[in-house]
Enzyme design. Structure first.
Site, PDB file in Angstrom:
ATOM      1  N   ASN A  79      -4.736 -11.178  15.121  1.00  0.00           N
ATOM      2  CA  ASN A  79      -3.778 -12.153  14.572  1.00  0.00           C
ATOM      3  C   ASN A  79      -2.347 -11.632  14.623  1.00  0.00           C
ATOM      4  O   ASN A  79      -1.411 -12.381  14.915  1.00  0.00           O
ATOM      5  CB  ASN A  79      -4.148 -12.514  13.126  1.00  0.00           C
ATOM      6  N   ASP A 107       0.413  -8.946   2.211  1.00  0.00           N
ATOM      7  CA  ASP A 107      -0.624  -8.088   1.619  1.00  0.00           C
ATOM      8  C   ASP A 107      -1.593  -8.949   0.825  1.00  0.00           C
ATOM      9  O   ASP A 107      -1.200  -9.963   0.246  1.00  0.00           O
ATOM     10  CB  ASP A 107       0.032  -7.033   0.707  1.00  0.00           C
ATOM     11  N   ALA A 145      -0.762   0.881  13.101  1.00  0.00           N
ATOM     12  CA  ALA A 145      -1.172   2.141  12.453  1.00  0.00           C
ATOM     13  C   ALA A 145      -2.603   2.447  12.863  1.00  0.00           C
ATOM     14  O   ALA A 145      -3.558   1.885  12.340  1.00  0.00           O
ATOM     15  CB  ALA A 145      -1.077   2.017  10.932  1.00  0.00           C
ATOM     16  N   GLY A 149      -3.589  -2.369  -2.344  1.00  0.00           N
ATOM     17  CA  GLY A 149      -2.154  -2.243  -2.631  1.00  0.00           C
ATOM     18  C   GLY A 149      -1.864  -2.623  -4.075  1.00  0.00           C
ATOM     19  O   GLY A 149      -2.702  -3.197  -4.762  1.00  0.00           O
ATOM     20  N   GLY A 174       0.830  -1.212   0.000  1.00  0.00           N
ATOM     21  CA  GLY A 174       0.000   0.000   0.000  1.00  0.00           C
ATOM     22  C   GLY A 174       0.859   1.254   0.000  1.00  0.00           C
ATOM     23  O   GLY A 174       2.090   1.198  -0.126  1.00  0.00           O
ATOM     24  N   PHE A 175       0.210   2.368   0.152  1.00  0.00           N
ATOM     25  CA  PHE A 175       0.852   3.685   0.087  1.00  0.00           C
ATOM     26  C   PHE A 175       1.942   3.815   1.162  1.00  0.00           C
ATOM     27  O   PHE A 175       3.144   3.850   0.854  1.00  0.00           O
ATOM     28  CB  PHE A 175      -0.242   4.755   0.213  1.00  0.00           C
ATOM     29  N   TYR A 198     -14.546   1.923  10.454  1.00  0.00           N
ATOM     30  CA  TYR A 198     -13.125   2.292  10.503  1.00  0.00           C
ATOM     31  C   TYR A 198     -12.777   2.914  11.862  1.00  0.00           C
ATOM     32  O   TYR A 198     -11.806   2.535  12.501  1.00  0.00           O
ATOM     33  CB  TYR A 198     -12.840   3.265   9.364  1.00  0.00           C
TER      34      TYR A 198
END
Ligand code: NAD
Ligand code: UDP
Length: 313
Positions: free
Chosen positions: A97, A31, A112, A36, A10-11, A143
């Site tokens: 996990n 991933d 994050a 991504g 990803g970014f 989220y």
């Protein structure tokens, strides 16, 4: 030292991998390529220090690792709201996990988290001590609550299993490698302007954000990982910008002839966001240095190149 980077294609994850490989560290990138792209990590696939595993973190995995940089989760509201139940699962099961994996390996883990945990804040700027003003019934809740439970799980793994945790509350990062169709404001505005389309401001554009350039964020994440601090830390820029001013700035830089148009404000879109960075400054000696003008310049050049390539194909 083996680093596991979840969401490494990803970014943000791909920049972390660049940084780690340049430091001669071993990296496993985990991933599922939902948001991504292989292009972000392609340069490393033949490097002996790099290994790629295509895996969904919702499912457990056994690996020998020393450090985990846990970033796997869609970050754009468009992507995380497309399958909100899956977003909650990624944040709960996926983080669970990864914490289990950290526990088994006795590894340090950086999670994050996000400024979203503050919801639509009543306190401005937002310090880590502020508990936020968030809804459980909302399009953004998968989220927001997902990141909140991820922090709570980390806290409890630290308390019960002594897992060595780091929590980064990231505020609106941007830069090259964002997806052109990501839906986030900077990629939308730049791509619209480069393609000569109208710039779409949601609502009146009075809502604010603070945009942190990717290079600065990577330095902050590194400093946090190597610190001794296991409570949440805000990482972001202190330059607060309204969305209408951002639209005007990008219009001026890219194409002054295009129009700015107004669309409906999405539900529960936070009105103001700005990190209180006192903690990051004090304990990490970190702040973001890149001006919005310089960061936008680099990001505009990137999108210009990839849109040209798309045209040729
Ligand atoms: P991104 O969408 O570019 O990257 C996320 C990566 O995770 C992608 O490569 C995606 O394929 C992968 N992924 C998603 N679900 C997965 C799963 N179930 N299993 C394995 N891989 C999965 O987003 P980003 O901007 O790089 O954000 C990275 C992290 O930082 C996310 O956790 C995000 O919530 C957090 N964050 C980002 C920002 C920001 O402004 N970019 C702000 C706050 C928090
Ligand atoms: N936004 C906008 N036009 C767009 C995309 C986003 O006006 O084309 C607004 C959005 O409503 C929000 C702000 O820009 O107020 C930041 O949106 P983004 O999705 O980048 O990040 P987040 O809302 O998660 O902070």
């Amino acid at each position: 030292m083996i680093n596991l980077v979840t969401g490494g294609a990803g970014f943000i994850g791909s920049y972390l991998i660049d940084d780690l490989i340049h430091k001669n560290e071993k990296v496993i990138c985990l991933d599922n390529f939902s948001t991504g792209r292989i292009e972000n990590i392609k340069r490393w696939v033949k490097n002996p220090n790099f290994k790629l595993i295509n895996h969904d973190i919702i499912n457990p995995i056994e690996l020998d690792i020393n450090k985990i940089w846990h970033l796997a989760c869609p970050a754009s509201p468009y992507h995380y709201q497309t399958d909100p139940i899956n977003t909650s699962k990624i944040n709960f099961l996926g983080t669970y996990n990864m914490l289990e994996l950290a526990k088994i390996n006795n590894a340090k883990i950086l999670i994050a988290s996000s400024s979203e945990i503050y919801g639509d804040p009543e306190l401005h700027p937002q310090a880590e001590t502020y508990n936020g003003s968030a809804k459980t019934f909302s399009d953004r809740a998968c989220y927001v609550e997902g990141k909140r439970i991820a922090e709570t799980l980390s806290f409890d793994f630290n308390k019960i299993h002594k897992t060595d945790i780091r929590i980064a509350r990231i505020f609106n990062a941007y830069g090259p490698r964002m997806l052109p169709n990501d839906g986030r404001v900077i990629s939308n505005f730049i791509c619209q302007a480069l393609m000569g389309k109208d710039i779409t401001v949601y609502g009146k554009g009075y809502q604010t954000r603070c945009f942190c350039f990717i290079d600065d964020l990577i330095k902050g994440l590194n400093k946090l990982m190597f610190s001794q601090y296991s409570k949440p830390v805000n990482l972001g820029s202190q330059k607060e910008l309204s969305i209408i001013d951002l639209a005007k700035l990008i219009k001026r830089k890219v194409n002054n002839k295009i129009n700015i148009i107004y669309k409906d404000l999405p539900n529960d879109d936070p009105m103001r966001r700005k990190p209180d960075l006192s903690l990051a400054k004090n304990i990490l000696n970190w702040e973001s240095y890149t001006s919005i003008e310089d960061g936008l310049e680099k990001t505009i050049n990137y999108f210009n190149e990839i849109l040209k390539k798309d045209d040729k194909n």
